[in-house]
Design a protein around this motif. Structure first.
Motif, PDB file in Angstrom:
ATOM      1  N   SER A  41       0.837  -1.204   0.000  1.00  0.00           N
ATOM      2  CA  SER A  41       0.000   0.000   0.000  1.00  0.00           C
ATOM      3  C   SER A  41       0.867   1.247   0.000  1.00  0.00           C
ATOM      4  O   SER A  41       0.598   2.215  -0.731  1.00  0.00           O
ATOM      5  CB  SER A  41      -0.918  -0.006   1.232  1.00  0.00           C
ATOM      6  OG  SER A  41      -1.674   1.183   1.301  1.00  0.00           O
ATOM      7  N   HIS A  44       2.432   1.578  -3.521  1.00  0.00           N
ATOM      8  CA  HIS A  44       1.422   1.944  -4.519  1.00  0.00           C
ATOM      9  C   HIS A  44       0.993   3.396  -4.371  1.00  0.00           C
ATOM     10  O   HIS A  44       0.847   4.115  -5.373  1.00  0.00           O
ATOM     11  CB  HIS A  44       0.208   1.024  -4.397  1.00  0.00           C
ATOM     12  CG  HIS A  44      -0.875   1.336  -5.376  1.00  0.00           C
ATOM     13  ND1 HIS A  44      -2.051   1.966  -5.023  1.00  0.00           N
ATOM     14  CD2 HIS A  44      -0.948   1.122  -6.725  1.00  0.00           C
ATOM     15  CE1 HIS A  44      -2.800   2.123  -6.099  1.00  0.00           C
ATOM     16  NE2 HIS A  44      -2.163   1.627  -7.132  1.00  0.00           N
ATOM     17  N   GLU A  45       0.823   3.837  -3.146  1.00  0.00           N
ATOM     18  CA  GLU A  45       0.429   5.230  -2.917  1.00  0.00           C
ATOM     19  C   GLU A  45       1.512   6.171  -3.432  1.00  0.00           C
ATOM     20  O   GLU A  45       1.223   7.219  -4.019  1.00  0.00           O
ATOM     21  CB  GLU A  45       0.193   5.472  -1.428  1.00  0.00           C
ATOM     22  CG  GLU A  45      -0.301   6.866  -1.082  1.00  0.00           C
ATOM     23  CD  GLU A  45      -1.671   7.182  -1.647  1.00  0.00           C
ATOM     24  OE1 GLU A  45      -2.005   8.387  -1.737  1.00  0.00           O
ATOM     25  OE2 GLU A  45      -2.419   6.236  -1.981  1.00  0.00           O
ATOM     26  N   LYS A  48       1.344   6.477  -7.208  1.00  0.00           N
ATOM     27  CA  LYS A  48       0.228   7.351  -7.586  1.00  0.00           C
ATOM     28  C   LYS A  48       0.608   8.825  -7.436  1.00  0.00           C
ATOM     29  O   LYS A  48       0.152   9.678  -8.199  1.00  0.00           O
ATOM     30  CB  LYS A  48      -0.989   7.058  -6.712  1.00  0.00           C
ATOM     31  CG  LYS A  48      -1.729   5.779  -7.087  1.00  0.00           C
ATOM     32  CD  LYS A  48      -2.745   5.377  -6.029  1.00  0.00           C
ATOM     33  CE  LYS A  48      -3.619   6.529  -5.587  1.00  0.00           C
ATOM     34  NZ  LYS A  48      -4.560   6.133  -4.512  1.00  0.00           N
ATOM     35  N   ALA A  69      -0.577  -7.842  -5.134  1.00  0.00           N
ATOM     36  CA  ALA A  69      -1.007  -6.455  -5.295  1.00  0.00           C
ATOM     37  C   ALA A  69      -2.313  -6.371  -6.078  1.00  0.00           C
ATOM     38  O   ALA A  69      -3.184  -5.541  -5.781  1.00  0.00           O
ATOM     39  CB  ALA A  69       0.087  -5.644  -5.972  1.00  0.00           C
ATOM     40  N   TRP A  74      -4.218  -2.938  -7.101  1.00  0.00           N
ATOM     41  CA  TRP A  74      -3.008  -2.135  -7.240  1.00  0.00           C
ATOM     42  C   TRP A  74      -2.229  -2.682  -8.433  1.00  0.00           C
ATOM     43  O   TRP A  74      -1.589  -3.732  -8.347  1.00  0.00           O
ATOM     44  CB  TRP A  74      -2.162  -2.201  -5.979  1.00  0.00           C
ATOM     45  CG  TRP A  74      -2.885  -1.711  -4.755  1.00  0.00           C
ATOM     46  CD1 TRP A  74      -3.869  -0.781  -4.693  1.00  0.00           C
ATOM     47  CD2 TRP A  74      -2.680  -2.166  -3.406  1.00  0.00           C
ATOM     48  NE1 TRP A  74      -4.289  -0.610  -3.396  1.00  0.00           N
ATOM     49  CE2 TRP A  74      -3.580  -1.442  -2.584  1.00  0.00           C
ATOM     50  CE3 TRP A  74      -1.819  -3.086  -2.813  1.00  0.00           C
ATOM     51  CZ2 TRP A  74      -3.651  -1.622  -1.204  1.00  0.00           C
ATOM     52  CZ3 TRP A  74      -1.880  -3.269  -1.443  1.00  0.00           C
ATOM     53  CH2 TRP A  74      -2.784  -2.544  -0.649  1.00  0.00           C
TER      54      TRP A  74
END
Length: 259
Positions: A41, A44-45, A48, A69, A74
């Motif tokens: 997480s 992935h954040e 982004k 993921a 994700w």
């Protein structure tokens, strides 16, 4: 202070908006408690938000990480070799540019730096999952190795999450040395109650942060990731390492350093 979101909004609120940029954070706990999902997480954040991401996997293959993921929607594959490199320390394939032939701190650092150079400049997030693999056969070296990783990688402007494991049934905790060096400690736990698995998270340390002091129950939800369910009434001591185990760990480390 710049803070990096973990991708879990409710968790970010517990640490004043996110992990301070440049920190070395230990995510510790037993297998199956949510450490890898938390780390994915975080990566992935960052992707982004336009950050560079490097993920070192020592206990799962690169393909396994990508599949995992996808369970949470994700799509990491679309970022590969552009903003993301996954270094596979498990499969050890010589023809793979991003595979470790030797699982040593020095080889891992060389690969991480090479990955950063390839991806270019910019804010970078690094996950080492798990750092325990680098001192499983020499647990007394955990603190020294963790300090080496933090000192060298700090120069490359990484914000780092290093997962580590412990087993409460043994006299040794593979994350014990990491915690001395870490700027933050996020403890994951699991407990079976009435025949059902419950997972918990506790922020034990986060420098320069007025962090939450409560134990929170969490769930891992397909398509979402980690979700905070609410505070629990048990004391912190119920979810930290048991005192007897801590005493054994300290004694084991003392014996290792003296031998």
């Amino acid at each position: 202070m710049a803070r990096l979101s973990t991708g879990i909004p409710d968790f970010d609120k517990l640490i004043e908006g996110g992990i301070p940029q440049g920190f070395f954070v230990a995510a510790t706990g037993e297998p199956g408690t949510g450490k890898t999902i938390f780390s994915l997480s975080f990566i992935h954040e960052g992707l982004k938000e336009g950050d560079i991401g490097i993920y070192v996997t020592t206990e799962e293959s690169r393909d396994s990480i990508l599949r995992q993921a996808k369970q949470f929607n994700w799509d990491l594959e679309s970022y590969l070799d552009k903003k993301l490199i996954i270094i596979d320390a498990l499969m050890k394939e010589k023809e793979d540019e991003w595979s470790l032939e030797e699982v040593t701190p020095e080889e891992m650092v060389k690969k991480v730096i090479a990955a950063k150079q390839k991806l270019g400049y910019g804010r970078a997030r690094l996950v080492i999952d798990s750092v325990s693999a680098f001192f499983l056969d020499k647990p007394a070296m955990a603190r020294k190795i963790s300090y080496y990783l933090k000192r060298v990688l700090y120069k490359w402007k990484f914000t780092i999450i290093a997962t580590s494991q412990y087993a409460i049934t043994t006299s040794q905790a593979f994350g014990f040395g990491v915690e001395h060096v870490a700027d933050g400690i996020i403890r994951f736990r699991r407990v079976v109650k009435d025949g059902m698995l419950h997972r918990y998270v506790l922020i034990e340390k986060m420098r320069q942060t007025n962090h939450d002091k409560y134990v929170w129950e969490i769930d891992i939800v397909p398509g979402k990731g980690i979700v905070l369910l609410g505070k629990v009434q048990e004391r912190k001591e119920d979810y930290a390492l048991p005192k007897k185990v801590m005493d054994k760990i300290k004694e084991a480390n003392k014996d290792e350093f003296q031998s």
